[in-house]
Write a protein that holds these residues in place. Structure first.
Motif, mmCIF file in Angstrom:
data_model
loop_
_atom_site.group_PDB
_atom_site.id
_atom_site.type_symbol
_atom_site.label_atom_id
_atom_site.label_comp_id
_atom_site.label_asym_id
_atom_site.label_seq_id
_atom_site.Cartn_x
_atom_site.Cartn_y
_atom_site.Cartn_z
ATOM 1 N N ILE A 248 13.444 -5.754 -9.841
ATOM 2 C CA ILE A 248 14.152 -7.018 -9.665
ATOM 3 C C ILE A 248 13.230 -8.205 -9.418
ATOM 4 O O ILE A 248 13.687 -9.353 -9.421
ATOM 5 N N MET A 249 11.912 -7.946 -9.226
ATOM 6 C CA MET A 249 10.963 -9.032 -8.993
ATOM 7 C C MET A 249 9.717 -8.809 -9.843
ATOM 8 O O MET A 249 9.417 -7.698 -10.283
ATOM 9 N N ASN A 250 8.965 -9.888 -10.033
ATOM 10 C CA ASN A 250 7.706 -9.825 -10.773
ATOM 11 C C ASN A 250 6.580 -9.423 -9.820
ATOM 12 O O ASN A 250 5.763 -10.244 -9.411
ATOM 13 N N VAL A 251 6.559 -8.145 -9.446
ATOM 14 C CA VAL A 251 5.557 -7.636 -8.502
ATOM 15 C C VAL A 251 4.246 -7.428 -9.245
ATOM 16 O O VAL A 251 4.153 -6.593 -10.151
ATOM 17 N N THR A 252 3.234 -8.179 -8.856
ATOM 18 C CA THR A 252 1.944 -8.117 -9.538
ATOM 19 C C THR A 252 0.883 -7.355 -8.759
ATOM 20 O O THR A 252 -0.153 -6.996 -9.325
ATOM 21 N N ARG A 253 1.134 -7.136 -7.473
ATOM 22 C CA ARG A 253 0.132 -6.447 -6.651
ATOM 23 C C ARG A 253 0.818 -5.761 -5.478
ATOM 24 O O ARG A 253 1.723 -6.332 -4.854
ATOM 25 N N VAL A 254 0.381 -4.549 -5.176
ATOM 26 C CA VAL A 254 0.843 -3.838 -3.984
ATOM 27 C C VAL A 254 -0.392 -3.422 -3.199
ATOM 28 O O VAL A 254 -1.242 -2.682 -3.708
ATOM 29 N N SER A 255 -0.503 -3.905 -1.977
ATOM 30 C CA SER A 255 -1.642 -3.583 -1.115
ATOM 31 C C SER A 255 -1.150 -2.801 0.088
ATOM 32 O O SER A 255 -0.133 -3.155 0.691
ATOM 33 N N VAL A 256 -1.869 -1.750 0.432
ATOM 34 C CA VAL A 256 -1.484 -0.877 1.534
ATOM 35 C C VAL A 256 -2.525 -0.964 2.644
ATOM 36 O O VAL A 256 -3.728 -0.823 2.389
ATOM 37 N N ILE A 257 -2.048 -1.217 3.862
ATOM 38 C CA ILE A 257 -2.922 -1.204 5.039
ATOM 39 C C ILE A 257 -2.788 0.159 5.698
ATOM 40 O O ILE A 257 -1.691 0.567 6.083
ATOM 41 N N ARG A 258 -3.885 0.861 5.800
ATOM 42 C CA ARG A 258 -3.864 2.211 6.323
ATOM 43 C C ARG A 258 -3.651 2.237 7.836
ATOM 44 O O ARG A 258 -4.087 1.342 8.550
ATOM 45 N N ASP A 259 -2.977 3.280 8.270
ATOM 46 C CA ASP A 259 -2.723 3.503 9.699
ATOM 47 C C ASP A 259 -2.051 2.281 10.320
ATOM 48 O O ASP A 259 -2.432 1.819 11.395
ATOM 49 N N CYS A 260 -1.018 1.780 9.642
ATOM 50 C CA CYS A 260 -0.357 0.546 10.066
ATOM 51 C C CYS A 260 1.144 0.699 9.885
ATOM 52 O O CYS A 260 1.610 1.337 8.926
ATOM 53 N N GLY A 261 1.908 0.120 10.806
ATOM 54 C CA GLY A 261 3.352 0.164 10.746
ATOM 55 C C GLY A 261 3.944 -1.119 10.197
ATOM 56 O O GLY A 261 3.448 -1.678 9.216
#
Length: 280
Positions: A248-261
């Motif tokens: 439903i959106m133009n998602v161009t990047r997904v970033s994950v922060i480790r050990d984070c809530g």
């Protein structure tokens, strides 16, 4: 680090570069929060970019005893603030369910909003539970965390409680588990400052009127590029949320922060700030 706040049209905000030079980032806090939650991130971003952080109307120091809140009005007033501040193009960074505020602003002001960064905002399933609490029977763990998020945001947190949280690993473990990955070992140097001003009866109003907020419609109306930042241990984001959001959106990047809530602005502000500038 402390910043001088200003108030215009009832909106309290911080502007780190009123002269308006360089890239602009607009920071929108999450449910029940205030602009103070961004203070650690502002300090990291402001040497390189102009940062504007706002109290969403109805929250922070603009909250009312009755819990007044209207999404369309909040979007319009923030849009007017950008005009008065002479903001031509900006990156809008929102936290959690305030993705709907960011989305509304992006749809209303494509001239002013260059892109969106949704921090902990991939809340497709959680939004469905908020709108239909009976889904908690099907997803009890997620439903419990959704309820905890709303309940925690209703009442302002007394300074004495925030100081107790900062000094007690046990108390953090008992109270903050829905929000952070490792509450007992949470970095506490910014905890009191970041949560000061949080809590508003507007949270209760949003919970009771959740069906009136068209989460999918608001997000699907956004044409600008969207970056997602999520914690790998965010209890509110389930496996297929990102896949559904991509539809439903133009998602161009997904970033994950480790050990984070769910609170990367508190758990790892340095990495969050680094990811935000990487979107520019």
């Amino acid at each position: 680090m402390r910043y001088t706040t200003r108030v215009e049209d009832g909106i309290r905000f911080v502007d780190t570069d009123p002269r308006g030079t360089g890239a602009v980032y607009l920071l929108v806090h999450g449910l029940g929060g205030s602009l103070e939650q961004w203070i650690p991130v502002i300090g990291l971003l402001s040497p390189a970019v102009r940062v504007i952080a706002v109290d969403v109307p109805g929250f922070g120091l603009s909250r009312t005893r009755r819990g007044d809140f209207d999404l369309a009005s909040a979007v319009a007033r923030i849009s007017d603030l950008l005009r008065r501040l002479g903001v031509g193009r900006c990156v809008v960074v929102s936290h959690s369910i305030s993705c709907v505020v960011a989305a509304g602003l992006a749809a209303a002001r494509p001239d002013a909003v260059k892109s969106l960064v949704l921090v902990s905002g991939a809340l497709v399933r959680a939004s469905e539970i908020a709108q239909n609490p009976f889904l908690t029977l099907r997803y009890p763990r997620l439903g419990t965390v959704v309820l905890a998020q709303f309940l925690a945001g209703i009442a302002p947190a007394p300074k004495i409680l925030l100081k107790a949280l900062a000094s007690s690993a046990t108390l953090r473990a008992v109270t903050l588990w829905p929000f952070v990955a490792r509450p007992a070992s949470l970095p506490t140097e910014h905890l009191v400052e970041s949560l000061t001003g949080s809590g508003s009866l507007a949270v209760l109003r949003i919970l009771l009127t959740a069906n009136a907020i068209d989460y999918h419609g608001l997000l699907s109306a956004v044409e600008q590029p969207v970056a997602l930042v999520i914690g790998d241990r965010d209890r509110l984001i389930v496996a297929d949320d990102i896949a559904r959001l991509r539809k439903i959106m133009n998602v161009t990047r997904v970033s994950v922060i480790r050990d984070c809530g769910h609170w990367p602005w508190l758990e790892n502000p340095a990495q969050l700030a680094q990811l935000l500038t990487a979107t520019e």
